[in-house]
Write a protein that holds these residues in place. Structure first.
Motif, PDB file in Angstrom:
ATOM      1  N   ILE A  54       0.880  -1.335   0.010  1.00 23.78           N
ATOM      2  CA  ILE A  54       0.203   0.304   0.203  1.00 23.78           C
ATOM      3  C   ILE A  54       0.823   1.230   0.016  1.00 23.78           C
ATOM      4  CG2 ILE A  54      -1.774   1.702   1.410  1.00 23.78           C
ATOM      5  CD1 ILE A  54      -2.754  -2.001   1.785  1.00 23.78           C
ATOM      6  N   GLY A  55       2.493   1.397   0.814  1.00 25.25           N
ATOM      7  CA  GLY A  55       2.464   2.690   1.202  1.00 25.25           C
ATOM      8  C   GLY A  55       2.814   2.629  -0.386  1.00 25.25           C
ATOM      9  N   LYS A  56       4.059   1.345  -1.016  1.00 27.11           N
ATOM     10  CA  LYS A  56       5.199   1.676  -1.887  1.00 27.11           C
ATOM     11  C   LYS A  56       4.146   2.176  -3.077  1.00 27.11           C
ATOM     12  CE  LYS A  56       8.028  -0.232  -5.400  1.00 27.11           C
ATOM     13  NZ  LYS A  56       9.144  -1.784  -5.437  1.00 27.11           N
ATOM     14  N   ILE A  57       2.642   1.334  -3.702  1.00 31.04           N
ATOM     15  CA  ILE A  57       1.629   2.129  -4.986  1.00 31.04           C
ATOM     16  C   ILE A  57       1.216   3.893  -4.416  1.00 31.04           C
ATOM     17  CG2 ILE A  57      -0.585   1.743  -5.078  1.00 31.04           C
ATOM     18  CD1 ILE A  57      -0.674  -1.640  -4.315  1.00 31.04           C
ATOM     19  N   ASN A  58       1.088   4.396  -3.282  1.00 26.84           N
ATOM     20  CA  ASN A  58       0.620   5.585  -2.627  1.00 26.84           C
ATOM     21  C   ASN A  58       1.676   6.481  -3.230  1.00 26.84           C
ATOM     22  OD1 ASN A  58      -2.122   4.662  -2.321  1.00 26.84           O
ATOM     23  ND2 ASN A  58      -1.435   5.220  -0.131  1.00 26.84           N
ATOM     24  N   LYS A  59       3.110   6.316  -2.981  1.00 25.70           N
ATOM     25  CA  LYS A  59       4.323   6.576  -3.003  1.00 25.70           C
ATOM     26  C   LYS A  59       4.326   6.497  -4.840  1.00 25.70           C
ATOM     27  CE  LYS A  59       6.887   5.603   1.448  1.00 25.70           C
ATOM     28  NZ  LYS A  59       7.790   5.284   1.700  1.00 25.70           N
ATOM     29  N   LEU A  60       4.366   6.160  -5.441  1.00 22.02           N
ATOM     30  CA  LEU A  60       4.548   6.079  -7.096  1.00 22.02           C
ATOM     31  C   LEU A  60       3.688   6.693  -7.358  1.00 22.02           C
ATOM     32  CD1 LEU A  60       4.838   2.311  -7.605  1.00 22.02           C
ATOM     33  CD2 LEU A  60       5.647   4.118  -7.382  1.00 22.02           C
ATOM     34  N   ASN A  61       2.986   7.741  -7.204  1.00 19.25           N
ATOM     35  CA  ASN A  61       1.713   8.611  -7.548  1.00 19.25           C
ATOM     36  C   ASN A  61       1.108   8.858  -8.831  1.00 19.25           C
ATOM     37  OD1 ASN A  61       2.743  10.204  -5.380  1.00 19.25           O
ATOM     38  ND2 ASN A  61       4.049  11.053  -6.101  1.00 19.25           N
ATOM     39  N   SER A  62       0.523   7.951  -8.805  1.00 16.46           N
ATOM     40  CA  SER A  62      -0.366   7.447 -10.228  1.00 16.46           C
ATOM     41  C   SER A  62      -1.528   8.167 -10.013  1.00 16.46           C
ATOM     42  CB  SER A  62      -0.740   6.060 -10.281  1.00 16.46           C
ATOM     43  OG  SER A  62       0.725   5.272 -10.431  1.00 16.46           O
ATOM     44  N   ASP A  63      -1.768   8.458 -11.236  1.00 15.32           N
ATOM     45  CA  ASP A  63      -3.097   8.893 -11.268  1.00 15.32           C
ATOM     46  C   ASP A  63      -3.770   8.101 -12.070  1.00 15.32           C
ATOM     47  OD1 ASP A  63      -1.922  11.729 -12.403  1.00 15.32           O
ATOM     48  OD2 ASP A  63      -1.907  10.755 -14.550  1.00 15.32           O
ATOM     49  N   LEU A  64      -3.864   6.751 -11.415  1.00 17.13           N
ATOM     50  CA  LEU A  64      -5.184   5.467 -11.814  1.00 17.13           C
ATOM     51  C   LEU A  64      -4.509   5.184 -11.237  1.00 17.13           C
ATOM     52  CD1 LEU A  64      -8.397   5.652 -13.097  1.00 17.13           C
ATOM     53  CD2 LEU A  64      -6.673   4.841 -15.064  1.00 17.13           C
TER      54      LEU A  64
END
Length: 146
Positions: A54-64
């Motif tokens: 979850i943390g890594k996914i959010n840190k990647l700052n994707s739009d979608l």
């Protein structure tokens, strides 16, 4: 809903989910492994432990975010659809410790699931022919996105 419209002009992270030792349950990982990374398209494999990323996914700052996973649509093997995670009611995913609709509440970006109907989720390391054809078509479609 046109899947291309959802992905158009968005920085999209495709997340491969599934157990590669349970035949078609590994289709999300298979697709993710074959996505070509470029400016607005990237992928991440989480296999069966998305909650650890979850943390890594959010840190990647994707739009979608697009979760790639096998899903029981009660359709023929290889059928697939791209739906908002909020639309998961009535659909089931297979080998997860937590439901994808609940975990998606922890993501910062809008989240969709690209679900593929499995034929076989018993122990084995190969995708069934129908699911592999669908997966390869999805890979080709994703790799043509700008």
């Amino acid at each position: 809903m046109d899947p291309l419209e959802i992905l158009k002009d968005n920085k999209t992270l495709f997340i491969g989910i599934g157990n590669v030792l349970k035949s078609d349950d590994g289709v999300g990982v298979y697709i993710s492994n074959n996505i070509k990374t470029r400016k607005k398209i990237s992928s991440l494999n989480v296999e069966v432990s998305i909650e650890n990323y979850i943390g890594k996914i959010n840190k990647l700052n994707s739009d979608l975010l697009v979760l790639l996973d096998c899903m029981d649509f009660q359709q023929p093997p290889g059928y697939w659809d791209l739906i908002p995670v909020a639309g998961l009611t009535g659909h089931t995913t297979n080998t997860h410790n937590i439901s994808l609709d609940k975990i998606s509440e922890l993501f910062d970006a809008p989240t969709y699931i690209l679900g593929i109907q499995p034929q076989n989720i018993h122990f084995g390391e190969h995708l069934s022919p129908e699911v592999k054809i669908a997966a390869n078509n999805i890979i080709e479609w994703i790799n043509q996105l700008h």
